[in-house]
Write a protein that holds these residues in place. Structure first.
Motif, mmCIF file in Angstrom:
data_model
loop_
_atom_site.group_PDB
_atom_site.id
_atom_site.type_symbol
_atom_site.label_atom_id
_atom_site.label_comp_id
_atom_site.label_asym_id
_atom_site.label_seq_id
_atom_site.Cartn_x
_atom_site.Cartn_y
_atom_site.Cartn_z
ATOM 1 N N LEU A 191 -2.519 -9.447 13.777
ATOM 2 C CA LEU A 191 -1.757 -10.198 12.785
ATOM 3 C C LEU A 191 -1.566 -9.375 11.519
ATOM 4 O O LEU A 191 -0.501 -9.406 10.915
ATOM 5 N N GLN A 192 -2.587 -8.623 11.132
ATOM 6 C CA GLN A 192 -2.465 -7.792 9.940
ATOM 7 C C GLN A 192 -1.340 -6.772 10.111
ATOM 8 O O GLN A 192 -0.538 -6.567 9.206
ATOM 9 N N ALA A 193 -1.285 -6.139 11.280
ATOM 10 C CA ALA A 193 -0.224 -5.164 11.539
ATOM 11 C C ALA A 193 1.145 -5.841 11.538
ATOM 12 O O ALA A 193 2.129 -5.274 11.046
ATOM 13 N N LEU A 194 1.220 -7.053 12.068
ATOM 14 C CA LEU A 194 2.475 -7.799 12.053
ATOM 15 C C LEU A 194 2.932 -8.069 10.628
ATOM 16 O O LEU A 194 4.094 -7.840 10.279
ATOM 17 N N PHE A 195 2.014 -8.509 9.777
ATOM 18 C CA PHE A 195 2.376 -8.804 8.392
ATOM 19 C C PHE A 195 2.809 -7.537 7.651
ATOM 20 O O PHE A 195 3.721 -7.588 6.827
ATOM 21 N N VAL A 196 2.185 -6.422 7.952
ATOM 22 C CA VAL A 196 2.624 -5.150 7.360
ATOM 23 C C VAL A 196 4.057 -4.851 7.800
ATOM 24 O O VAL A 196 4.903 -4.489 6.971
ATOM 25 N N ASP A 250 12.532 -22.588 16.866
ATOM 26 C CA ASP A 250 11.970 -21.340 17.384
ATOM 27 C C ASP A 250 11.420 -20.564 16.186
ATOM 28 O O ASP A 250 12.088 -20.469 15.152
ATOM 29 N N MET A 251 10.227 -20.032 16.322
ATOM 30 C CA MET A 251 9.604 -19.330 15.197
ATOM 31 C C MET A 251 10.512 -18.229 14.642
ATOM 32 O O MET A 251 10.576 -18.023 13.434
ATOM 33 N N LEU A 252 11.234 -17.545 15.500
ATOM 34 C CA LEU A 252 12.086 -16.459 15.037
ATOM 35 C C LEU A 252 13.301 -16.956 14.267
ATOM 36 O O LEU A 252 13.965 -16.172 13.594
ATOM 37 N N HIS A 253 13.575 -18.246 14.330
ATOM 38 C CA HIS A 253 14.688 -18.835 13.581
ATOM 39 C C HIS A 253 14.214 -19.658 12.387
ATOM 40 O O HIS A 253 15.026 -20.336 11.754
ATOM 41 N N ALA A 254 12.930 -19.622 12.090
ATOM 42 C CA ALA A 254 12.409 -20.417 10.976
ATOM 43 C C ALA A 254 13.083 -19.989 9.675
ATOM 44 O O ALA A 254 13.386 -18.809 9.460
ATOM 45 N N TRP A 267 12.287 -10.062 16.147
ATOM 46 C CA TRP A 267 13.031 -9.907 17.398
ATOM 47 C C TRP A 267 12.721 -8.559 18.041
ATOM 48 O O TRP A 267 12.518 -8.468 19.250
ATOM 49 N N ARG A 268 12.687 -7.514 17.235
ATOM 50 C CA ARG A 268 12.410 -6.169 17.756
ATOM 51 C C ARG A 268 11.002 -6.101 18.341
ATOM 52 O O ARG A 268 10.794 -5.561 19.430
ATOM 53 N N LEU A 269 10.033 -6.689 17.643
ATOM 54 C CA LEU A 269 8.658 -6.657 18.138
ATOM 55 C C LEU A 269 8.504 -7.479 19.412
ATOM 56 O O LEU A 269 7.744 -7.103 20.305
ATOM 57 N N ARG A 270 9.220 -8.582 19.509
ATOM 58 C CA ARG A 270 9.144 -9.416 20.721
ATOM 59 C C ARG A 270 9.582 -8.610 21.947
ATOM 60 O O ARG A 270 9.029 -8.766 23.031
ATOM 61 N N ARG A 271 10.550 -7.726 21.755
ATOM 62 C CA ARG A 271 11.044 -6.923 22.879
ATOM 63 C C ARG A 271 10.150 -5.729 23.191
ATOM 64 O O ARG A 271 10.323 -5.097 24.234
ATOM 65 N N ARG A 272 9.222 -5.396 22.323
ATOM 66 C CA ARG A 272 8.383 -4.208 22.522
ATOM 67 C C ARG A 272 7.357 -4.360 23.626
ATOM 68 O O ARG A 272 6.869 -3.372 24.143
ATOM 69 N N GLY A 273 6.981 -5.587 23.939
ATOM 70 C CA GLY A 273 6.042 -5.734 25.038
ATOM 71 C C GLY A 273 5.015 -6.821 24.828
ATOM 72 O O GLY A 273 4.985 -7.483 23.784
ATOM 73 N N PRO A 274 4.174 -7.009 25.831
ATOM 74 C CA PRO A 274 3.247 -8.145 25.847
ATOM 75 C C PRO A 274 2.215 -8.128 24.717
ATOM 76 O O PRO A 274 1.783 -9.196 24.292
ATOM 77 N N GLU A 312 1.769 -11.379 22.302
ATOM 78 C CA GLU A 312 0.497 -12.084 22.078
ATOM 79 C C GLU A 312 0.270 -12.351 20.590
ATOM 80 O O GLU A 312 -0.161 -13.442 20.207
ATOM 81 N N VAL A 313 0.561 -11.371 19.754
ATOM 82 C CA VAL A 313 0.381 -11.534 18.312
ATOM 83 C C VAL A 313 1.377 -12.556 17.770
ATOM 84 O O VAL A 313 1.022 -13.415 16.955
ATOM 85 N N LEU A 314 2.613 -12.473 18.219
ATOM 86 C CA LEU A 314 3.625 -13.444 17.792
ATOM 87 C C LEU A 314 3.243 -14.856 18.234
ATOM 88 O O LEU A 314 3.399 -15.812 17.472
ATOM 89 N N ASP A 315 2.713 -14.984 19.445
ATOM 90 C CA ASP A 315 2.256 -16.293 19.928
ATOM 91 C C ASP A 315 1.101 -16.823 19.087
ATOM 92 O O ASP A 315 1.018 -18.018 18.805
#
Length: 86
Positions: free
Chosen positions: A8-13, A39-43, A55-62, A66-69
């Protein structure tokens, strides 16, 4: 050499947000509960550039999914690792 799993920290960065634990908890408190039909990506609280990053991170892989979930569960008010017990 294996890469480190995202957090989550990396996501926020990546989103350009403060990434310490307290800042993440504040962000979650400020924006939850997120409506179940959004949808969280449309919040509405994401800037266009933050939404593009998500959106870009969602396509990067599982691993990123997991972090987005994890963030989505916290924003929806489900109990999780980054939620306070109060």
């Amino acid at each position: 050499m294996p890469s480190k799993a995202p957090t989550l920290q990396a996501l926020f960065v990546q989103l350009g947000l403060a990434a310490d634990e307290l800042a993440i908890l504040r962000f979650i408190r400020q924006h939850r509960p997120m409506p179940p039909d959004v949808d969280m990506l449309h919040a509405r609280f994401w800037t266009p550039s933050q939404a593009a990053v998500l959106w870009r991170l969602r396509r990067r892989g599982p691993h990123w999914v997991e972090v987005l979930d994890q963030l989505e569960a916290a924003l929806r008010g489900h109990r999780g690792q980054q939620q306070e017990s109060a």
